[in-house]
Design an enzyme around this catalytic site. Structure first.
Site, mmCIF file in Angstrom:
data_model
loop_
_atom_site.group_PDB
_atom_site.id
_atom_site.type_symbol
_atom_site.label_atom_id
_atom_site.label_comp_id
_atom_site.label_asym_id
_atom_site.label_seq_id
_atom_site.Cartn_x
_atom_site.Cartn_y
_atom_site.Cartn_z
ATOM 1 N N THR A 97 0.863 -1.178 0.000
ATOM 2 C CA THR A 97 0.000 0.000 0.000
ATOM 3 C C THR A 97 0.900 1.228 0.000
ATOM 4 O OG1 THR A 97 -1.784 -1.140 1.169
ATOM 5 C CG2 THR A 97 -1.796 1.261 1.224
ATOM 6 N N LYS A 172 -7.908 1.415 -2.485
ATOM 7 C CA LYS A 172 -7.385 0.966 -1.194
ATOM 8 C C LYS A 172 -7.392 2.090 -0.159
ATOM 9 C CE LYS A 172 -5.405 -1.634 1.908
ATOM 10 N NZ LYS A 172 -4.092 -2.299 1.786
#
Length: 289
Positions: A97, A172
């Site tokens: 991420t 995300k």
């Protein structure tokens, strides 16, 4: 014929993800920056070959998958180490991420060197990684997504092409806002249940069948109530993710007060020594802050 896979980053998540690729029949060469992590043993037990060096891991690999920490980690591994070693046309899938801007920059840098890139951050925690049920949000070309689908399918259950490079990270970021805000609700619900002498398991069982149902309530609710802070997803990682969320919000002149509150609660937990505890340790900010 399936190509060999290099999996770089055998941490809490990566070890299980690499293991599931091996269980699916892929020849996986695994490598971790810090030797001796539990993820190495988990992946090796499933058939992953542990490479002594990154160079050995990516040698002859048609697909390189990374599961690393923050933006500098991903850039250092992919741009400085992987890119000079692999052949043009190699498909690189980053499941870390790192935020949408970093993913776009990374994709452009790799494309200039003839490499294909997908940003494919995941959600589902260590249990999702272990069970191969991760939600995977993917950014990149349709052709690269199609080529990556068999590998992603070995690691996840819900796999969605979200758009061009950076789009997976964008979704995300939204996911991490929802995760953080959900935990606020769980913590406060458990505190209210406790004040009334209500069994927290009853709250989980009943509320998770109605409009309040969520993955977090089912998987973290009792951990919050019982003070079980063993990490599936560490506080230090959610703090990194929320930093990325705040950067995106600032770039678009957006105010996200709920996100800022969640971030402050996690910062409070960090100050209590909870950086490497699971995100359910947010309750410590209420109890000890």
């Amino acid at each position: 014929m399936a190509q060999s896979v290099a999996f770089l980053g055998l941490g809490v998540m990566g070890g299980y993800m690499a293991a599931n690729l091996a269980k699916a029949g892929y020849a996986v060469q695994g490598w971790n920056r810090t030797p001796g992590r539990p993820g190495e043993a988990i992946s090796a037990a499933a058939g992953v070959t542990l490479a002594p060096t990154l160079a050995a891991a990516v040698e002859n690999a048609g697909v390189v998958i990374t599961c690393l920490g923050d933006v500098p980690d991903v850039e250092a591994v992919l741009i400085e180490q992987v890119a000079p070693l692999v052949t043009p046309g190699t498909l690189i899938i980053d499941t870390s991420t790192i935020g949408s801007a970093a993913a776009r920059d990374l994709g452009a840098t790799l494309a200039a060197q003839g490499l294909r890139f997908l940003d494919a951050p995941v959600s589902g925690g260590d249990m999702g990684a272990k069970q191969g049920t991760l939600t995977i949000m993917v950014g990149g070309s349709a052709a690269d997504f199609e080529a990556a689908s068999p590998y992603l399918g070995a690691m996840g259950k819900t796999i969605t092409h979200c758009g061009p490079v950076g789009s997976g990270q964008g979704v995300k970021m939204c996911n991490q806002i929802l995760v953080s805000m959900n935990l606020i609700g769980i913590c406060e619900a458990m505190l209210l249940a406790e004040a009334q002498g209500i069994d927290p398991q009853l709250v989980v069982d009943v509320c998770n069948q109605g409009a309040a149902a969520s993955w977090a309530l089912g998987n973290l609710g009792m951990k919050v109530a019982q003070g079980d802070f063993a990490p599936g997803f560490m506080v230090k990682h959610i703090l990194k993710d929320l930093r990325l969320v705040k950067e995106i919000a600032a770039a678009h002149a957006q105010e996200l007060p709920g996100t800022l509150y969640a971030d402050q609660l996690f910062q409070d937990v960090a100050a209590l020594g909870g950086l490497e505890q699971g995100t359910q340790a947010m309750i410590r900010a209420y109890r000890e802050g």
